[in-house]
Design a protein around this motif. Structure first.
Motif, PDB file in Angstrom:
ATOM      1  N   GLU A 236       0.824  -1.215   0.000  1.00  0.00           N
ATOM      2  CA  GLU A 236       0.000   0.000   0.000  1.00  0.00           C
ATOM      3  C   GLU A 236       0.858   1.266   0.000  1.00  0.00           C
ATOM      4  O   GLU A 236       0.668   2.173  -0.810  1.00  0.00           O
ATOM      5  N   HIS A 237       1.842   1.330   0.885  1.00  0.00           N
ATOM      6  CA  HIS A 237       2.670   2.527   1.001  1.00  0.00           C
ATOM      7  C   HIS A 237       3.618   2.677  -0.183  1.00  0.00           C
ATOM      8  O   HIS A 237       3.873   3.794  -0.647  1.00  0.00           O
ATOM      9  N   LEU A 238       4.136   1.569  -0.701  1.00  0.00           N
ATOM     10  CA  LEU A 238       5.036   1.645  -1.845  1.00  0.00           C
ATOM     11  C   LEU A 238       4.287   2.044  -3.119  1.00  0.00           C
ATOM     12  O   LEU A 238       4.778   2.855  -3.906  1.00  0.00           O
ATOM     13  N   TRP A 239       3.108   1.486  -3.317  1.00  0.00           N
ATOM     14  CA  TRP A 239       2.317   1.849  -4.496  1.00  0.00           C
ATOM     15  C   TRP A 239       1.905   3.317  -4.428  1.00  0.00           C
ATOM     16  O   TRP A 239       1.967   4.046  -5.426  1.00  0.00           O
ATOM     17  N   HIS A 240       1.505   3.756  -3.236  1.00  0.00           N
ATOM     18  CA  HIS A 240       1.125   5.155  -3.051  1.00  0.00           C
ATOM     19  C   HIS A 240       2.315   6.076  -3.330  1.00  0.00           C
ATOM     20  O   HIS A 240       2.168   7.121  -3.970  1.00  0.00           O
ATOM     21  N   GLN A 241       3.503   5.677  -2.862  1.00  0.00           N
ATOM     22  CA  GLN A 241       4.704   6.469  -3.109  1.00  0.00           C
ATOM     23  C   GLN A 241       4.964   6.624  -4.607  1.00  0.00           C
ATOM     24  O   GLN A 241       5.308   7.706  -5.090  1.00  0.00           O
TER      25      GLN A 241
END
Length: 262
Positions: A236-241
């Motif tokens: 979730e956090h990597l895709w959002h980044q």
């Protein structure tokens, strides 16, 4: 740093438990056992469930003995070492995780390449930390609920390891959460840390994984259920980044103080 996504806003949280999710999970399982992938290997999906792959490098940081190697083993579906041994040099482990994106309803196969290094090697060889940090997409900072000093060391770890890479995903994981009754880190301290650092904080257990009927082999599906919140959180956090970097999602610098666009 980009504004943190709300949990479940990027990835469908329980999709891996659905019929469609289980079909994709079959690519990383063999007879209910987790498949082990080398650096050049990848899951094979049937044509009707093909999905794109998103690859990321993740450096796992923390004091010696907090459970870095054990965490990576649990994420990969491997046996967790019973006795602690300092990791010699750099150890890399590849973990694949299918997930469904909320916005597009599209399935993505996340490829996480975890880099784990022993604290003694980091101190002895100057080139190891730069090698671990090079082209790293995320940092996992570990502490143990049974080791107060490992929690108090987090600010120094964050500054020393990731202080010069501000636009990178950083997550904190508390290990040995199943021993919370004997914790050295009360909930009020966790809340204060989250407020001060504004970082996602997850908890993992250190209990041995569940076994199949033979009593020896790790149950791959049960193991995935135990760590799904960590793998989903990372994805979730990597895709959002990546979405922020591509200009598809506004970063904090694009928002004015009143909540409107600057």
């Amino acid at each position: 740093m980009a504004r943190l996504p709300a949990p479940g806003s990027v990835i469908v949280p329980d999709w891996h438990e659905s019929t469609e999710g289980k079909e994709h999970l079959s690519s990383i399982l063999r007879k209910n056992r987790r498949r082990v992938f080398g650096l050049l290997e990848r899951p094979v999906l049937p044509p009707q469930v093909a999905a794109d792959t998103a690859s990321y490098k993740i450096f796992v940081s923390g004091k010696s003995g907090v459970g870095k190697t054990a965490l990576v083993a649990k994420l990969a579906g491997l046996e967790v070492p019973v006795i602690h041994h300092e990791t010699v040099g750099i150890q890399t482990t590849v973990v694949y995780w299918p997930a469904k994106l909320q916005a597009s309803d599209r399935v993505v196969i996340f490829r996480f390449e975890f880099w784990d290094c022993g604290e003694a090697a980091l101190k002895k060889f100057d080139h190891i930390l730069p090698a671990c940090k090079e082209k790293t997409d995320a940092f996992l900072f570990l502490f143990s609920f049974t080791d107060r000093s490992s929690f108090e060391d987090l600010p120094a770890q964050l500054s020393r390891v990731a202080g010069d890479v501000p636009n990178t995903v950083k997550m904190v994981i508390g290990s040995k959460f199943d021993q919370y009754m004997h914790t050295d880190v009360p909930e009020r301290d966790l809340m204060a840390f989250r407020q001060a650092w504004e970082l996602p904080l997850l908890r993992v257990k250190s209990v041995p994984g569940r076994r199949l009927a033979d009593g020896r082999t790790l149950d791959g599906r049960a193991g995935l259920a135990d760590v799904a919140h960590v793998l989903n959180g990372l994805g979730e956090h990597l895709w959002h980044q990546d979405q922020v970097a591509a200009g598809l999602v506004p970063g904090p610098q694009e928002s004015s103080p009143d909540g409107g666009q600057g």
